[in-house]
Write an enzyme that holds these catalytic residues in place. Sequence first.
Site, PDB file in Angstrom:
ATOM      1  N   GLY A  55      13.342 -52.296 -30.453  1.00  0.00           N
ATOM      2  CA  GLY A  55      12.690 -51.505 -29.426  1.00  0.00           C
ATOM      3  C   GLY A  55      11.361 -50.917 -29.854  1.00  0.00           C
ATOM      4  O   GLY A  55      10.425 -50.852 -29.056  1.00  0.00           O
ATOM      5  N   CYS A  61      17.023 -41.207 -34.762  1.00  0.00           N
ATOM      6  CA  CYS A  61      15.672 -41.374 -35.291  1.00  0.00           C
ATOM      7  C   CYS A  61      15.062 -40.048 -35.724  1.00  0.00           C
ATOM      8  O   CYS A  61      14.016 -40.014 -36.353  1.00  0.00           O
ATOM      9  CB  CYS A  61      14.770 -42.030 -34.244  1.00  0.00           C
ATOM     10  SG  CYS A  61      15.366 -43.643 -33.724  1.00  0.00           S
ATOM     11  N   GLN A 115      18.583 -47.412 -23.984  1.00  0.00           N
ATOM     12  CA  GLN A 115      19.891 -46.767 -23.838  1.00  0.00           C
ATOM     13  C   GLN A 115      20.593 -47.154 -22.548  1.00  0.00           C
ATOM     14  O   GLN A 115      21.824 -47.094 -22.470  1.00  0.00           O
ATOM     15  CB  GLN A 115      19.742 -45.249 -23.916  1.00  0.00           C
ATOM     16  CG  GLN A 115      19.490 -44.721 -25.318  1.00  0.00           C
ATOM     17  CD  GLN A 115      20.668 -44.940 -26.258  1.00  0.00           C
ATOM     18  OE1 GLN A 115      21.778 -45.270 -25.850  1.00  0.00           O
ATOM     19  NE2 GLN A 115      20.419 -44.767 -27.549  1.00  0.00           N
ATOM     20  N   THR A 123       8.552 -66.935 -37.293  1.00  0.00           N
ATOM     21  CA  THR A 123       9.770 -67.712 -37.077  1.00  0.00           C
ATOM     22  C   THR A 123      10.853 -66.818 -36.480  1.00  0.00           C
ATOM     23  O   THR A 123      11.115 -65.725 -36.980  1.00  0.00           O
ATOM     24  CB  THR A 123      10.270 -68.310 -38.404  1.00  0.00           C
ATOM     25  OG1 THR A 123       9.247 -69.156 -38.938  1.00  0.00           O
ATOM     26  CG2 THR A 123      11.542 -69.120 -38.196  1.00  0.00           C
ATOM     27  N   SER A 182      17.038 -53.246 -26.800  1.00  0.00           N
ATOM     28  CA  SER A 182      17.383 -53.451 -28.207  1.00  0.00           C
ATOM     29  C   SER A 182      18.825 -53.894 -28.333  1.00  0.00           C
ATOM     30  O   SER A 182      19.709 -53.345 -27.661  1.00  0.00           O
ATOM     31  CB  SER A 182      17.160 -52.143 -28.977  1.00  0.00           C
ATOM     32  OG  SER A 182      17.387 -52.311 -30.348  1.00  0.00           O
ATOM     33  N   ALA A 183      19.075 -54.874 -29.202  1.00  0.00           N
ATOM     34  CA  ALA A 183      20.398 -55.479 -29.310  1.00  0.00           C
ATOM     35  C   ALA A 183      21.462 -54.536 -29.839  1.00  0.00           C
ATOM     36  O   ALA A 183      22.608 -54.548 -29.378  1.00  0.00           O
ATOM     37  CB  ALA A 183      20.322 -56.728 -30.202  1.00  0.00           C
ATOM     38  N   HIS A 184      21.110 -53.711 -30.816  1.00  0.00           N
ATOM     39  CA  HIS A 184      22.169 -52.936 -31.480  1.00  0.00           C
ATOM     40  C   HIS A 184      22.704 -51.797 -30.636  1.00  0.00           C
ATOM     41  O   HIS A 184      23.699 -51.166 -30.993  1.00  0.00           O
ATOM     42  CB  HIS A 184      21.685 -52.422 -32.849  1.00  0.00           C
ATOM     43  CG  HIS A 184      20.736 -51.270 -32.801  1.00  0.00           C
ATOM     44  ND1 HIS A 184      21.092 -50.002 -33.203  1.00  0.00           N
ATOM     45  CD2 HIS A 184      19.440 -51.183 -32.423  1.00  0.00           C
ATOM     46  CE1 HIS A 184      20.049 -49.190 -33.083  1.00  0.00           C
ATOM     47  NE2 HIS A 184      19.047 -49.889 -32.615  1.00  0.00           N
ATOM     48  N   ASN A 189      18.173 -40.840 -24.335  1.00  0.00           N
ATOM     49  CA  ASN A 189      19.082 -41.171 -25.425  1.00  0.00           C
ATOM     50  C   ASN A 189      19.855 -39.964 -25.940  1.00  0.00           C
ATOM     51  O   ASN A 189      20.891 -40.125 -26.586  1.00  0.00           O
ATOM     52  CB  ASN A 189      18.312 -41.818 -26.586  1.00  0.00           C
ATOM     53  CG  ASN A 189      17.125 -40.985 -27.030  1.00  0.00           C
ATOM     54  OD1 ASN A 189      16.300 -40.593 -26.215  1.00  0.00           O
ATOM     55  ND2 ASN A 189      17.033 -40.724 -28.318  1.00  0.00           N
TER      56      ASN A 189
END
Length: 381
Positions: free
Chosen positions: A70, A324, A178, A237, A198-200, A150
């Site tokens: 993110g 964060c 979120q 990549t 964001s994936a996590h 969040n």
Amino acid sequence: MTRVYLDHNATMPLRPEARAAMVAAMTTGGNASAVHAEGRAARRMIEEARQSVADLVGGDPRCVTFTSGGSEAAATLLAPDFAGVTGKGPFARLIVSAIEHSCVLAGGRFVPEAVSLCPATAEGVIDLARLDVLLAGGGPALVAVMAANNETGVIQPVAAVAALCRAHGAALVVDAVQALGKLPLSMADLGCDALFVSAHKIGGPAGVGAIITASEAVSFPPLVRGGGQEGRRRAGTENLAGIASFGAAARAVAAEAGEGARLAALRDRLEAGLAALVPDIRVVAAGLDRLPNTSLTLHPGREGETLTIALDLAGIAVSTGSACSSGKVAPSHVLAAMGISPREARSALRISLGWTTTSAEIDQFLAAYAAHVKTGAARAA
């Protein structure tokens, strides 16, 4: 001790489907830019993930650009040369709400003097009247607003923000990190020019995220330059294992019928249990539309950090706010923007649920909290 993890807004535990996809991608052995069979297999995994992520927000897979997360996505999109749906841009200024995540508050590629803060109300919602004034007070602006906070979980009026942006010739970027997987999201209904995720935060791996634009007409200057990957929008990549895992997590979320209602019921029972133990506990924004999994509580006379440590020793993982910002002495900027005093803000405890959370874990949390309160009362006596 069986630990209870109630800090899903910081990061969600990796889903089994995401773990399996990651392992499969790691054994593929191909570079997605190569034309041989191994390369084509890698490319197929990436494109399947692109489709799955797009489906979660009602987007077009051709408009999905994978990033490292993110924060990179925010830094990429928040640029003076961003071009919106109707070709709006370049932009000399950026407007962000005062309750945004730190990656948005950093202002991307705008110089600090070009960034304006839009206040929030005492309920933790962007002040639309002030935004209207800010938009009218200068040339066309790029606006950045989160879909849901969040820390408090408060859902923001993104569609109303988008309407104001259209009226003033502004473009809109939405932080949906979120909200993804916790709310139904539709690019069309939001009315934004682009959003990022964001994936996590949905049970995928850390280190991978995505930008989704409203159409192929929306453009932004690449932040990472070099090769021609991701349609020349993001060089390097591709993180095949991370992207494939992200796609699997997105598919798992899409298949979870009724998960929001389940989490909301658990959250409400947790809040009721806390109120029964200590009546003066305050649930921030209790009467507003919130993420179904998020509860931010204020505990008068107690320090949130002390509570977090005590609960951790009892096997419960919670936080005092945004991961964060952990370890910082200053209280939450989100609570400050809502007019909550530094003293109150230091008593905050954020409890966030997710796919692993069970009813028994809510009971375990309440028992641990009750034991801590009882111990504190005995010491005071």
